[in-house]
Design a protein around this motif. Structure first.
Motif, PDB file in Angstrom:
ATOM      1  N   SER A  59       0.849  -1.193   0.000  1.00 46.04           N
ATOM      2  CA  SER A  59       0.000   0.000   0.000  1.00 46.04           C
ATOM      3  C   SER A  59       0.882   1.238   0.000  1.00 46.04           C
ATOM      4  CB  SER A  59      -0.900   0.009   1.228  1.00 46.04           C
ATOM      5  OG  SER A  59      -0.129   0.222   2.394  1.00 46.04           O
ATOM      6  N   SER A  60       0.310   2.357  -0.405  1.00 39.41           N
ATOM      7  CA  SER A  60       1.066   3.609  -0.401  1.00 39.41           C
ATOM      8  C   SER A  60       1.494   3.939   1.035  1.00 39.41           C
ATOM      9  CB  SER A  60       0.232   4.746  -0.991  1.00 39.41           C
ATOM     10  OG  SER A  60      -0.947   4.937  -0.241  1.00 39.41           O
ATOM     11  N   GLN A  61       0.657   3.567   1.973  1.00 37.14           N
ATOM     12  CA  GLN A  61       0.958   3.754   3.383  1.00 37.14           C
ATOM     13  C   GLN A  61       2.267   3.056   3.788  1.00 37.14           C
ATOM     14  OE1 GLN A  61       0.410   5.778   6.341  1.00 37.14           O
ATOM     15  NE2 GLN A  61      -1.524   5.647   5.229  1.00 37.14           N
ATOM     16  N   GLU A  62       2.355   1.783   3.456  1.00 41.76           N
ATOM     17  CA  GLU A  62       3.544   1.004   3.823  1.00 41.76           C
ATOM     18  C   GLU A  62       4.790   1.513   3.104  1.00 41.76           C
ATOM     19  OE1 GLU A  62       2.197  -3.543   4.289  1.00 41.76           O
ATOM     20  OE2 GLU A  62       1.345  -2.587   2.491  1.00 41.76           O
ATOM     21  N   LEU A  63       4.617   1.802   1.819  1.00 41.27           N
ATOM     22  CA  LEU A  63       5.740   2.307   1.031  1.00 41.27           C
ATOM     23  C   LEU A  63       6.229   3.631   1.628  1.00 41.27           C
ATOM     24  CD1 LEU A  63       7.311   1.448  -1.492  1.00 41.27           C
ATOM     25  CD2 LEU A  63       5.719   2.770  -2.872  1.00 41.27           C
ATOM     26  N   ALA A  64       5.294   4.492   1.967  1.00 39.45           N
ATOM     27  CA  ALA A  64       5.636   5.793   2.545  1.00 39.45           C
ATOM     28  C   ALA A  64       6.398   5.619   3.851  1.00 39.45           C
ATOM     29  CB  ALA A  64       4.375   6.612   2.771  1.00 39.45           C
ATOM     30  N   ALA A  65       5.982   4.661   4.651  1.00 42.62           N
ATOM     31  CA  ALA A  65       6.645   4.420   5.930  1.00 42.62           C
ATOM     32  C   ALA A  65       8.106   4.045   5.706  1.00 42.62           C
ATOM     33  CB  ALA A  65       5.926   3.311   6.699  1.00 42.62           C
ATOM     34  N   GLN A  66       8.343   3.212   4.709  1.00 40.95           N
ATOM     35  CA  GLN A  66       9.705   2.777   4.408  1.00 40.95           C
ATOM     36  C   GLN A  66      10.584   3.921   3.924  1.00 40.95           C
ATOM     37  OE1 GLN A  66      10.824  -0.784   2.965  1.00 40.95           O
ATOM     38  NE2 GLN A  66       8.930  -1.910   3.352  1.00 40.95           N
ATOM     39  N   LEU A  67       9.967   4.897   3.285  1.00 38.38           N
ATOM     40  CA  LEU A  67      10.749   5.962   2.653  1.00 38.38           C
ATOM     41  C   LEU A  67      10.677   7.268   3.428  1.00 38.38           C
ATOM     42  CD1 LEU A  67       9.660   5.222  -1.018  1.00 38.38           C
ATOM     43  CD2 LEU A  67      11.846   4.644   0.051  1.00 38.38           C
ATOM     44  N   ASN A  68      10.020   7.229   4.565  1.00 41.92           N
ATOM     45  CA  ASN A  68       9.886   8.444   5.370  1.00 41.92           C
ATOM     46  C   ASN A  68       9.201   9.569   4.633  1.00 41.92           C
ATOM     47  OD1 ASN A  68      10.924   7.983   7.976  1.00 41.92           O
ATOM     48  ND2 ASN A  68      12.976   7.830   7.088  1.00 41.92           N
ATOM     49  N   LEU A  69       8.137   9.244   3.967  1.00 43.26           N
ATOM     50  CA  LEU A  69       7.364  10.340   3.392  1.00 43.26           C
ATOM     51  C   LEU A  69       5.882  10.077   3.469  1.00 43.26           C
ATOM     52  CD1 LEU A  69       7.081   9.163   0.296  1.00 43.26           C
ATOM     53  CD2 LEU A  69       9.248  10.303   0.001  1.00 43.26           C
ATOM     54  N   ASN A  70       5.131  11.020   2.936  1.00 42.54           N
ATOM     55  CA  ASN A  70       3.680  11.015   3.069  1.00 42.54           C
ATOM     56  C   ASN A  70       3.046  10.125   2.000  1.00 42.54           C
ATOM     57  OD1 ASN A  70       0.953  12.153   2.337  1.00 42.54           O
ATOM     58  ND2 ASN A  70       1.377  13.196   4.277  1.00 42.54           N
ATOM     59  N   SER A  71       2.048   9.343   2.396  1.00 46.51           N
ATOM     60  CA  SER A  71       1.457   8.396   1.449  1.00 46.51           C
ATOM     61  C   SER A  71       0.727   9.121   0.315  1.00 46.51           C
ATOM     62  CB  SER A  71       0.506   7.449   2.170  1.00 46.51           C
ATOM     63  OG  SER A  71      -0.629   8.136   2.631  1.00 46.51           O
ATOM     64  N   ALA A  72       0.165  10.267   0.629  1.00 47.65           N
ATOM     65  CA  ALA A  72      -0.532  11.032  -0.419  1.00 47.65           C
ATOM     66  C   ALA A  72       0.452  11.488  -1.494  1.00 47.65           C
ATOM     67  CB  ALA A  72      -1.238  12.237   0.186  1.00 47.65           C
ATOM     68  N   GLN A  73       1.669  11.765  -1.059  1.00 46.54           N
ATOM     69  CA  GLN A  73       2.689  12.180  -2.014  1.00 46.54           C
ATOM     70  C   GLN A  73       2.927  11.084  -3.041  1.00 46.54           C
ATOM     71  OE1 GLN A  73       6.567  14.238  -1.101  1.00 46.54           O
ATOM     72  NE2 GLN A  73       5.274  15.021  -2.731  1.00 46.54           N
ATOM     73  N   ILE A  74       3.044   9.872  -2.575  1.00 49.00           N
ATOM     74  CA  ILE A  74       3.270   8.748  -3.479  1.00 49.00           C
ATOM     75  C   ILE A  74       2.086   8.601  -4.432  1.00 49.00           C
ATOM     76  CG2 ILE A  74       3.509   6.239  -3.599  1.00 49.00           C
ATOM     77  CD1 ILE A  74       5.019   6.345  -0.958  1.00 49.00           C
ATOM     78  N   ARG A  75       0.889   8.662  -3.888  1.00 52.81           N
ATOM     79  CA  ARG A  75      -0.289   8.501  -4.747  1.00 52.81           C
ATOM     80  C   ARG A  75      -0.380   9.627  -5.768  1.00 52.81           C
ATOM     81  NH1 ARG A  75      -2.519   7.379   0.313  1.00 52.81           N
ATOM     82  NH2 ARG A  75      -3.884   9.200   0.282  1.00 52.81           N
ATOM     83  N   LYS A  76      -0.093  10.846  -5.338  1.00 53.29           N
ATOM     84  CA  LYS A  76      -0.133  11.986  -6.260  1.00 53.29           C
ATOM     85  C   LYS A  76       0.923  11.845  -7.354  1.00 53.29           C
ATOM     86  CE  LYS A  76      -3.122  15.342  -5.804  1.00 53.29           C
ATOM     87  NZ  LYS A  76      -3.443  16.089  -4.591  1.00 53.29           N
ATOM     88  N   ASP A  77       2.111  11.432  -6.968  1.00 58.40           N
ATOM     89  CA  ASP A  77       3.178  11.248  -7.956  1.00 58.40           C
ATOM     90  C   ASP A  77       2.745  10.244  -9.020  1.00 58.40           C
ATOM     91  OD1 ASP A  77       4.978  13.023  -6.827  1.00 58.40           O
ATOM     92  OD2 ASP A  77       6.051  11.498  -5.674  1.00 58.40           O
ATOM     93  N   LEU A  78       2.227   9.119  -8.569  1.00 57.22           N
ATOM     94  CA  LEU A  78       1.825   8.071  -9.502  1.00 57.22           C
ATOM     95  C   LEU A  78       0.648   8.517 -10.356  1.00 57.22           C
ATOM     96  CD1 LEU A  78       2.108   4.945  -7.164  1.00 57.22           C
ATOM     97  CD2 LEU A  78       3.768   5.778  -8.846  1.00 57.22           C
TER      98      LEU A  78
END
Lengths: 216, 216
Positions: free
Chosen positions: A35-54
DNA sequence: AATTGTGAATTCCTTCACAGCC
DNA sequence: GGCTGTGAAGGAATTCACAATT
Protein backbone atom coordinates in the motif's frame (compact mmCIF):
# COMPACT_ATOMS: atom_id res chain seq x y z
CA UNK A 1 -1.62 11.32 -30.68
CA UNK A 2 -2.47 12.77 -27.29
CA UNK A 3 -0.20 15.23 -25.50
CA UNK A 4 0.27 15.25 -21.79
CA UNK A 5 0.09 18.94 -21.10
CA UNK A 6 0.79 18.91 -17.36
CA UNK A 7 4.49 19.37 -16.80
CA UNK A 8 5.99 16.82 -14.46
CA UNK A 9 8.40 18.17 -11.92
CA UNK A 10 11.92 16.99 -11.41
CA UNK A 11 11.08 16.28 -7.79
CA UNK A 12 8.42 13.81 -8.85
CA UNK A 13 10.75 12.05 -11.29
CA UNK A 14 13.48 11.77 -8.69
CA UNK A 15 11.04 10.23 -6.24
CA UNK A 16 9.85 7.72 -8.82
CA UNK A 17 13.43 6.50 -8.99
CA UNK A 18 13.45 6.07 -5.24
CA UNK A 19 10.11 4.24 -5.31
CA UNK A 20 11.48 1.95 -7.97
CA UNK A 21 14.54 1.06 -5.94
CA UNK A 22 12.33 0.27 -2.99
CA UNK A 23 10.12 -1.94 -5.15
CA UNK A 24 13.20 -3.78 -6.43
CA UNK A 25 14.14 -4.44 -2.84
CA UNK A 26 10.63 -5.65 -2.00
CA UNK A 27 10.64 -7.92 -5.04
CA UNK A 28 13.87 -9.52 -3.86
CA UNK A 29 12.22 -10.11 -0.50
CA UNK A 30 9.24 -11.79 -2.09
CA UNK A 31 6.74 -9.03 -1.32
CA UNK A 32 3.98 -9.04 -3.94
CA UNK A 33 1.60 -6.34 -2.75
CA UNK A 34 2.07 -3.00 -1.03
CA UNK A 35 0.00 0.00 0.00
CA UNK A 36 1.07 3.61 -0.40
CA UNK A 37 0.96 3.75 3.38
CA UNK A 38 3.54 1.00 3.82
CA UNK A 39 5.74 2.31 1.03
CA UNK A 40 5.64 5.79 2.55
CA UNK A 41 6.64 4.42 5.93
CA UNK A 42 9.71 2.78 4.41
CA UNK A 43 10.75 5.96 2.65
CA UNK A 44 9.89 8.44 5.37
CA UNK A 45 7.36 10.34 3.39
CA UNK A 46 3.68 11.02 3.07
CA UNK A 47 1.46 8.40 1.45
CA UNK A 48 -0.53 11.03 -0.42
CA UNK A 49 2.69 12.18 -2.01
CA UNK A 50 3.27 8.75 -3.48
CA UNK A 51 -0.29 8.50 -4.75
CA UNK A 52 -0.13 11.99 -6.26
CA UNK A 53 3.18 11.25 -7.96
CA UNK A 54 1.83 8.07 -9.50
CA UNK A 55 -1.48 9.70 -10.43
CA UNK A 56 0.36 11.92 -12.88
CA UNK A 57 1.04 8.89 -15.05
CA UNK A 58 -2.07 6.79 -14.63
CA UNK A 59 -3.93 4.58 -12.19
CA UNK A 60 -1.72 1.76 -11.04
CA UNK A 61 -3.41 0.68 -7.84
CA UNK A 62 -6.53 -1.12 -6.73
CA UNK A 63 -8.74 0.60 -4.18
CA UNK A 64 -8.99 -1.24 -0.94
CA UNK A 65 -6.02 -3.40 -1.91
CA UNK A 66 -2.92 -1.42 -2.87
CA UNK A 67 -0.34 -1.86 -5.59
CA UNK A 68 1.07 -4.99 -7.18
CA UNK A 69 4.81 -4.69 -6.56
CA UNK A 70 5.73 -6.33 -9.85
CA UNK A 71 3.31 -4.38 -11.97
CA UNK A 72 4.13 -1.03 -10.42
CA UNK A 73 7.81 -1.77 -10.84
CA UNK A 74 7.36 -2.44 -14.55
CA UNK A 75 5.32 0.75 -14.94
CA UNK A 76 7.93 2.87 -13.20
CA UNK A 77 10.68 1.36 -15.31
CA UNK A 78 8.75 2.27 -18.40
CA UNK A 79 8.05 5.81 -17.21
CA UNK A 80 11.70 6.32 -16.35
CA UNK A 81 12.78 4.88 -19.66
CA UNK A 82 14.82 2.09 -18.12
CA UNK A 83 12.87 -0.66 -19.76
CA UNK A 84 15.63 -0.30 -22.33
CA UNK A 85 19.41 -0.30 -21.95
CA UNK A 86 21.22 3.02 -21.92
CA UNK A 87 24.79 3.30 -23.10
CA UNK A 88 27.01 5.61 -21.08
CA UNK A 89 30.21 7.28 -22.24
CA UNK A 90 32.47 8.96 -19.72
CA UNK A 91 34.69 11.85 -20.72
CA UNK A 92 37.75 12.12 -18.51
CA UNK A 93 39.46 8.91 -17.39
CA UNK A 94 40.66 10.40 -14.12
CA UNK A 95 39.72 9.20 -10.68
CA UNK A 96 36.17 10.39 -10.97
CA UNK A 97 35.54 8.90 -14.37
CA UNK A 98 37.10 5.63 -13.27
CA UNK A 99 35.05 5.58 -10.08
CA UNK A 100 31.83 5.87 -12.01
CA UNK A 101 32.91 3.36 -14.63
CA UNK A 102 33.78 0.80 -11.99
CA UNK A 103 31.26 1.54 -9.34
CA UNK A 104 29.35 -1.62 -8.65
CA UNK A 105 25.66 -1.52 -8.26
CA UNK A 106 25.02 1.69 -10.11
CA UNK A 107 24.39 -0.08 -13.35
CA UNK A 108 22.27 -3.14 -12.90
CA UNK A 109 20.68 -4.09 -16.15
CA UNK A 110 19.63 -0.57 -17.04
CA UNK A 111 22.90 1.13 -17.84
CA UNK A 112 26.14 0.04 -19.39
CA UNK A 113 29.34 2.07 -19.47
CA UNK A 114 30.71 1.34 -22.93
CA UNK A 115 33.74 3.63 -23.08
CA UNK A 116 35.83 6.30 -21.40
CA UNK A 117 37.44 9.12 -23.33
CA UNK A 118 40.61 11.02 -22.55
CA UNK A 119 43.26 13.07 -24.31
CA UNK A 120 46.14 11.69 -22.24
CA UNK A 121 48.26 9.48 -24.48
CA UNK A 122 49.26 7.46 -21.40
CA UNK A 123 45.69 6.35 -20.86
CA UNK A 124 44.40 5.93 -24.40
CA UNK A 125 43.96 2.36 -25.63
CA UNK A 126 44.22 0.92 -22.16
CA UNK A 127 41.18 -0.40 -20.33
CA UNK A 128 39.72 -0.13 -16.84
CA UNK A 129 40.04 -3.07 -14.47
CA UNK A 130 36.72 -4.34 -15.73
CA UNK A 131 37.83 -4.06 -19.31
CA UNK A 132 36.05 -0.91 -20.40
CA UNK A 133 38.15 0.70 -23.15
CA UNK A 134 39.69 4.15 -22.78
CA UNK A 135 39.59 5.88 -26.14
CA UNK A 136 40.99 9.03 -27.67
CA UNK A 137 38.57 11.88 -27.13
CA UNK A 138 39.23 12.79 -30.78
CA UNK A 139 37.15 9.77 -31.74
CA UNK A 140 34.26 10.82 -29.55
CA UNK A 141 31.74 11.56 -32.31
CA UNK A 142 32.54 8.39 -34.19
CA UNK A 143 32.33 6.20 -31.10
CA UNK A 144 29.10 7.75 -29.85
CA UNK A 145 27.48 6.83 -33.12
CA UNK A 146 29.08 3.40 -33.39
CA UNK A 147 28.17 2.36 -29.84
CA UNK A 148 24.83 4.20 -29.65
CA UNK A 149 25.93 6.10 -26.56
CA UNK A 150 23.00 8.19 -25.32
CA UNK A 151 24.25 9.46 -21.95
CA UNK A 152 27.52 11.29 -21.41
CA UNK A 153 29.22 11.78 -18.06
CA UNK A 154 31.49 14.81 -17.84
CA UNK A 155 34.38 14.04 -15.55
CA UNK A 156 36.66 16.80 -16.77
CA UNK A 157 38.00 19.89 -14.98
CA UNK A 158 35.78 22.95 -14.87
CA UNK A 159 38.21 24.84 -17.10
CA UNK A 160 37.37 22.72 -20.14
CA UNK A 161 33.90 21.51 -19.18
CA UNK A 162 31.90 24.03 -21.22
CA UNK A 163 33.88 23.40 -24.39
CA UNK A 164 33.58 19.63 -24.00
CA UNK A 165 29.88 20.04 -23.34
CA UNK A 166 29.52 22.08 -26.52
CA UNK A 167 31.21 19.33 -28.52
CA UNK A 168 29.00 16.66 -27.02
CA UNK A 169 25.86 18.66 -27.72
CA UNK A 170 26.99 19.29 -31.29
CA UNK A 171 27.27 15.54 -31.79
CA UNK A 172 23.64 15.23 -30.77
CA UNK A 173 23.79 13.95 -27.19
CA UNK A 174 20.66 14.89 -25.22
CA UNK A 175 21.56 13.79 -21.68
CA UNK A 176 24.65 14.79 -19.70
CA UNK A 177 25.70 14.21 -16.11
CA UNK A 178 28.20 16.81 -15.00
CA UNK A 179 30.49 17.00 -11.98
CA UNK A 180 32.20 20.30 -12.68
CA UNK A 181 31.08 22.88 -10.13
CA UNK A 182 30.07 25.66 -12.48
CA UNK A 183 27.40 27.38 -14.52
CA UNK A 184 26.68 26.14 -18.04
CA UNK A 185 24.91 27.20 -21.12
CA UNK A 186 22.82 24.31 -22.44
CA UNK A 187 20.55 24.53 -25.47
CA UNK A 188 16.86 23.64 -25.32
CA UNK A 189 16.23 19.94 -25.57
CA UNK A 190 19.42 18.88 -23.83
CA UNK A 191 19.17 17.72 -20.25
CA UNK A 192 22.14 18.59 -18.06
CA UNK A 193 22.17 17.25 -14.54
CA UNK A 194 24.93 18.57 -12.30
CA UNK A 195 26.24 16.83 -9.21
CA UNK A 196 27.92 19.64 -7.35
CA UNK A 197 29.98 18.26 -4.49
CA UNK A 198 31.16 21.70 -3.48
CA UNK A 199 27.59 22.63 -2.70
CA UNK A 200 27.11 19.38 -0.79
CA UNK A 201 30.15 19.98 1.38
CA UNK A 202 29.23 23.61 1.97
CA UNK A 203 25.79 22.50 3.07
CA UNK A 204 27.33 20.06 5.54
CA UNK A 205 29.66 22.77 6.75
CA UNK A 206 26.74 25.07 7.30
CA UNK A 207 24.88 22.49 9.33
CA UNK A 208 27.90 22.16 11.60
CA UNK A 209 27.98 25.86 12.44
CA UNK A 210 24.27 26.66 12.16
CA UNK A 211 23.65 26.15 15.86
CA UNK A 212 26.54 28.32 16.95
CA UNK A 213 25.36 31.14 14.72
CA UNK A 214 21.80 30.93 15.98
CA UNK A 215 22.82 31.29 19.60
CA UNK A 216 25.27 34.00 18.54
CA UNK B 1 22.05 35.64 22.99
CA UNK B 2 19.50 36.13 20.26
CA UNK B 3 17.91 33.19 18.47
CA UNK B 4 17.12 33.22 14.80
CA UNK B 5 13.70 31.63 14.79
CA UNK B 6 13.10 31.54 11.03
CA UNK B 7 14.21 28.22 9.65
CA UNK B 8 16.47 28.56 6.65
CA UNK B 9 15.75 26.22 3.78
CA UNK B 10 18.23 23.87 2.21
CA UNK B 11 17.53 25.50 -1.13
CA UNK B 12 18.72 28.83 0.20
CA UNK B 13 21.88 27.33 1.67
CA UNK B 14 22.70 25.55 -1.56
CA UNK B 15 22.29 28.79 -3.48
CA UNK B 16 24.56 30.65 -1.07
CA UNK B 17 27.26 28.17 -2.01
CA UNK B 18 26.68 28.94 -5.67
CA UNK B 19 26.78 32.69 -5.01
CA UNK B 20 30.02 32.26 -3.15
CA UNK B 21 31.65 30.41 -5.99
CA UNK B 22 30.58 33.13 -8.36
CA UNK B 23 32.02 35.78 -6.04
CA UNK B 24 35.30 33.87 -5.88
CA UNK B 25 35.38 33.95 -9.65
CA UNK B 26 34.63 37.68 -9.72
CA UNK B 27 37.35 38.33 -7.15
CA UNK B 28 39.87 36.55 -9.35
CA UNK B 29 38.80 38.76 -12.22
CA UNK B 30 39.29 41.91 -10.21
CA UNK B 31 35.60 42.80 -9.89
CA UNK B 32 35.02 44.76 -6.67
CA UNK B 33 31.34 45.62 -6.80
CA UNK B 34 28.24 43.83 -8.08
CA UNK B 35 24.49 44.28 -8.08
CA UNK B 36 21.98 41.51 -7.43
CA UNK B 37 20.84 42.11 -10.99
CA UNK B 38 24.26 41.32 -12.47
CA UNK B 39 24.84 38.36 -10.19
CA UNK B 40 21.42 36.97 -11.09
CA UNK B 41 22.19 37.32 -14.80
CA UNK B 42 25.37 35.27 -14.37
CA UNK B 43 23.54 32.52 -12.51
CA UNK B 44 20.34 32.46 -14.53
CA UNK B 45 18.08 33.38 -11.69
CA UNK B 46 15.94 36.15 -10.31
CA UNK B 47 17.59 39.10 -8.57
CA UNK B 48 14.91 39.20 -5.87
CA UNK B 49 15.79 35.63 -5.04
CA UNK B 50 19.36 36.60 -4.30
CA UNK B 51 18.31 39.58 -2.19
CA UNK B 52 15.77 37.48 -0.28
CA UNK B 53 18.32 34.74 0.36
CA UNK B 54 20.83 37.24 1.72
CA UNK B 55 18.18 39.12 3.71
CA UNK B 56 17.72 36.06 5.89
CA UNK B 57 21.16 36.64 7.33
CA UNK B 58 21.47 40.41 7.44
CA UNK B 59 21.92 43.47 5.27
CA UNK B 60 25.04 43.16 3.18
CA UNK B 61 24.40 45.63 0.38
CA UNK B 62 24.28 49.36 -0.13
CA UNK B 63 21.14 50.80 -1.72
CA UNK B 64 21.79 52.43 -5.03
CA UNK B 65 25.20 50.80 -5.22
CA UNK B 66 25.14 47.03 -4.81
CA UNK B 67 27.37 44.62 -2.93
CA UNK B 68 31.07 44.71 -2.22
CA UNK B 69 32.32 41.46 -3.75
CA UNK B 70 35.00 40.98 -1.09
CA UNK B 71 32.76 41.77 1.85
CA UNK B 72 29.86 39.65 0.65
CA UNK B 73 32.28 36.82 0.00
CA UNK B 74 33.56 36.95 3.56
CA UNK B 75 30.03 37.05 4.93
CA UNK B 76 28.94 34.03 2.91
CA UNK B 77 32.01 32.13 3.99
CA UNK B 78 31.13 32.83 7.57
CA UNK B 79 27.47 31.85 7.13
CA UNK B 80 28.47 28.60 5.44
CA UNK B 81 31.04 27.91 8.13
CA UNK B 82 33.94 27.79 5.73
CA UNK B 83 35.82 30.59 7.39
CA UNK B 84 37.40 27.68 9.23
CA UNK B 85 39.05 24.51 7.89
CA UNK B 86 37.00 21.32 7.90
CA UNK B 87 38.71 17.97 8.17
CA UNK B 88 37.25 15.22 6.02
CA UNK B 89 37.58 11.49 6.57
CA UNK B 90 36.57 9.10 3.82
CA UNK B 91 35.37 5.61 4.64
CA UNK B 92 35.99 3.20 1.80
CA UNK B 93 39.23 3.52 -0.16
CA UNK B 94 37.70 2.20 -3.37
CA UNK B 95 37.45 4.11 -6.61
CA UNK B 96 34.87 6.50 -5.27
CA UNK B 97 36.70 7.30 -2.06
CA UNK B 98 39.92 7.78 -3.98
CA UNK B 99 38.23 10.01 -6.53
CA UNK B 100 36.97 12.32 -3.84
CA UNK B 101 40.25 12.29 -1.96
CA UNK B 102 42.18 13.21 -5.07
CA UNK B 103 39.73 15.39 -6.87
CA UNK B 104 41.38 18.70 -7.50
CA UNK B 105 39.53 21.86 -6.93
CA UNK B 106 36.93 20.54 -4.52
CA UNK B 107 38.97 21.46 -1.53
CA UNK B 108 40.52 24.87 -1.86
CA UNK B 109 41.40 26.24 1.50
CA UNK B 110 38.14 25.21 3.12
CA UNK B 111 38.37 21.44 3.30
CA UNK B 112 41.18 19.01 3.81
CA UNK B 113 40.94 15.25 3.38
CA UNK B 114 43.05 13.94 6.25
CA UNK B 115 42.53 10.18 5.96
CA UNK B 116 40.79 7.32 4.21
CA UNK B 117 39.60 4.24 6.06
CA UNK B 118 39.24 0.72 4.80
CA UNK B 119 39.15 -2.83 6.11
CA UNK B 120 41.13 -4.29 3.22
CA UNK B 121 44.57 -5.31 4.50
CA UNK B 122 45.98 -4.69 1.02
CA UNK B 123 45.14 -1.01 1.23
CA UNK B 124 45.77 -0.22 4.88
CA UNK B 125 48.93 1.75 5.66
CA UNK B 126 49.43 2.78 2.08
CA UNK B 127 48.71 6.29 0.89
CA UNK B 128 46.94 7.90 -2.05
CA UNK B 129 49.00 9.47 -4.82
CA UNK B 130 48.87 12.74 -2.96
CA UNK B 131 50.03 11.12 0.23
CA UNK B 132 46.79 10.90 2.17
CA UNK B 133 47.06 7.90 4.50
CA UNK B 134 44.74 4.91 4.26
CA UNK B 135 44.04 3.65 7.77
CA UNK B 136 42.38 0.65 9.32
CA UNK B 137 38.70 1.34 9.81
CA UNK B 138 39.13 -0.21 13.26
CA UNK B 139 41.00 2.93 14.28
CA UNK B 140 38.23 5.19 13.07
CA UNK B 141 37.12 6.56 16.44
CA UNK B 142 40.65 7.20 17.59
CA UNK B 143 41.67 8.92 14.36
CA UNK B 144 38.55 11.08 14.19
CA UNK B 145 39.40 12.45 17.60
CA UNK B 146 43.12 12.76 16.96
CA UNK B 147 42.71 14.57 13.64
CA UNK B 148 39.57 16.51 14.55
CA UNK B 149 37.68 15.09 11.59
CA UNK B 150 34.27 16.72 11.45
CA UNK B 151 32.91 15.52 8.10
CA UNK B 152 32.73 11.89 7.01
CA UNK B 153 32.26 10.70 3.45
CA UNK B 154 30.66 7.27 3.12
CA UNK B 155 32.07 5.54 0.06
CA UNK B 156 31.09 2.03 1.06
CA UNK B 157 28.63 -0.41 -0.55
CA UNK B 158 24.97 -0.04 0.35
CA UNK B 159 25.04 -3.39 2.15
CA UNK B 160 27.21 -2.06 4.96
CA UNK B 161 26.39 1.64 4.76
CA UNK B 162 23.84 1.77 7.57
CA UNK B 163 26.07 -0.06 10.02
CA UNK B 164 29.05 2.15 9.19
CA UNK B 165 26.83 5.20 9.54
CA UNK B 166 25.70 4.01 12.97
CA UNK B 167 29.32 3.67 14.06
CA UNK B 168 30.20 7.09 12.79
CA UNK B 169 27.23 8.67 14.53
CA UNK B 170 28.09 6.87 17.77
CA UNK B 171 31.55 8.44 17.62
CA UNK B 172 29.89 11.84 17.50
CA UNK B 173 30.16 12.89 13.86
CA UNK B 174 27.44 15.37 12.90
CA UNK B 175 27.91 15.67 9.13
CA UNK B 176 27.99 12.83 6.60
CA UNK B 177 28.09 12.76 2.82
CA UNK B 178 26.76 9.49 1.51
CA UNK B 179 26.91 7.89 -1.94
CA UNK B 180 25.06 4.66 -1.23
CA UNK B 181 21.72 4.68 -3.01
CA UNK B 182 19.46 3.80 -0.11
CA UNK B 183 17.29 4.93 2.76
CA UNK B 184 18.88 5.64 6.14
CA UNK B 185 17.90 6.16 9.68
CA UNK B 186 19.72 9.21 11.05
CA UNK B 187 19.23 10.59 14.54
CA UNK B 188 18.25 14.20 15.20
CA UNK B 189 21.19 16.56 15.08
CA UNK B 190 23.12 14.62 12.45
CA UNK B 191 23.11 15.96 8.92
CA UNK B 192 23.21 13.33 6.21
CA UNK B 193 23.49 14.47 2.63
CA UNK B 194 23.08 11.79 -0.01
CA UNK B 195 24.41 12.01 -3.55
CA UNK B 196 22.33 9.41 -5.34
CA UNK B 197 23.73 8.76 -8.79
CA UNK B 198 21.09 6.17 -9.54
CA UNK B 199 18.47 8.87 -9.25
CA UNK B 200 20.53 11.20 -11.45
CA UNK B 201 20.86 8.61 -14.19
CA UNK B 202 17.19 7.66 -13.98
CA UNK B 203 16.30 11.31 -14.33
CA UNK B 204 18.45 11.57 -17.45
CA UNK B 205 16.91 8.39 -18.79
CA UNK B 206 13.47 9.82 -18.23
CA UNK B 207 14.32 13.00 -20.10
CA UNK B 208 15.40 10.89 -23.08
CA UNK B 209 12.06 9.11 -23.34
CA UNK B 210 9.76 11.83 -22.02
CA UNK B 211 8.99 13.16 -25.48
CA UNK B 212 8.16 9.76 -26.93
CA UNK B 213 5.78 9.07 -24.08
CA UNK B 214 4.02 12.40 -24.43
CA UNK B 215 3.27 11.90 -28.09
CA UNK B 216 2.24 8.32 -27.31
C1' DA C 1 -12.90 -2.63 5.83
C1' DA C 2 -9.32 -0.97 3.50
C1' DT C 3 -7.05 1.71 0.29
C1' DT C 4 -6.88 4.43 -3.87
C1' DG C 5 -7.35 8.80 -6.36
C1' DT C 6 -8.21 13.63 -5.82
C1' DG C 7 -10.30 18.39 -4.67
C1' DA C 8 -9.36 21.55 -1.02
C1' DA C 9 -6.32 23.38 2.36
C1' DT C 10 -1.91 24.31 3.66
C1' DT C 11 2.75 25.17 3.51
C1' DC C 12 6.72 26.50 1.16
C1' DC C 13 9.21 28.99 -2.47
C1' DT C 14 9.65 32.46 -5.98
C1' DT C 15 8.67 36.68 -8.23
C1' DC C 16 6.68 41.24 -8.39
C1' DA C 17 6.66 45.83 -7.34
C1' DC C 18 7.75 49.58 -4.71
C1' DA C 19 9.14 52.26 -0.49
C1' DG C 20 13.42 53.63 1.39
C1' DC C 21 18.03 54.87 0.92
C1' DC C 22 22.45 56.15 -1.18
C1' DG D 1 18.92 57.48 -10.96
C1' DG D 2 19.82 53.16 -9.34
C1' DC D 3 19.79 49.51 -6.24
C1' DT D 4 18.61 47.26 -1.87
C1' DG D 5 15.39 45.20 1.28
C1' DT D 6 10.75 43.61 1.81
C1' DG D 7 5.52 43.26 2.06
C1' DA D 8 2.28 41.42 -0.97
C1' DA D 9 1.06 38.46 -4.76
C1' DG D 10 1.58 34.46 -7.24
C1' DG D 11 2.95 29.79 -8.04
C1' DA D 12 4.49 25.14 -6.72
C1' DA D 13 4.73 21.31 -3.79
C1' DT D 14 2.94 18.87 0.00
C1' DT D 15 -0.49 17.25 3.06
C1' DC D 16 -5.21 16.68 4.52
C1' DA D 17 -9.40 14.51 4.30
C1' DC D 18 -12.87 12.15 2.04
C1' DA D 19 -15.68 10.29 -1.82
C1' DA D 20 -15.13 6.44 -4.82
C1' DT D 21 -14.13 1.68 -5.36
C1' DT D 22 -13.06 -3.11 -4.64
Amino acid sequence: MVMKVEKISELTIDRLSVYLRCLDFLTNNGVKQISSQELAAQLNLNSAQIRKDLAQFGEFGVRGVGYSVGKLRDCLKHILGIDRLHKIGIIGAGNLGMAIAEYEGFFGTNYSVVALFDSDIEKINKTTKRGIPILDVKDLAEEIKKSSIDIIVLGVPASVAQSVLDQVVAIGIKAVLNFAPMQFYVPEGVKLKTVDLTVSFDSLSHSLVANEHEIG
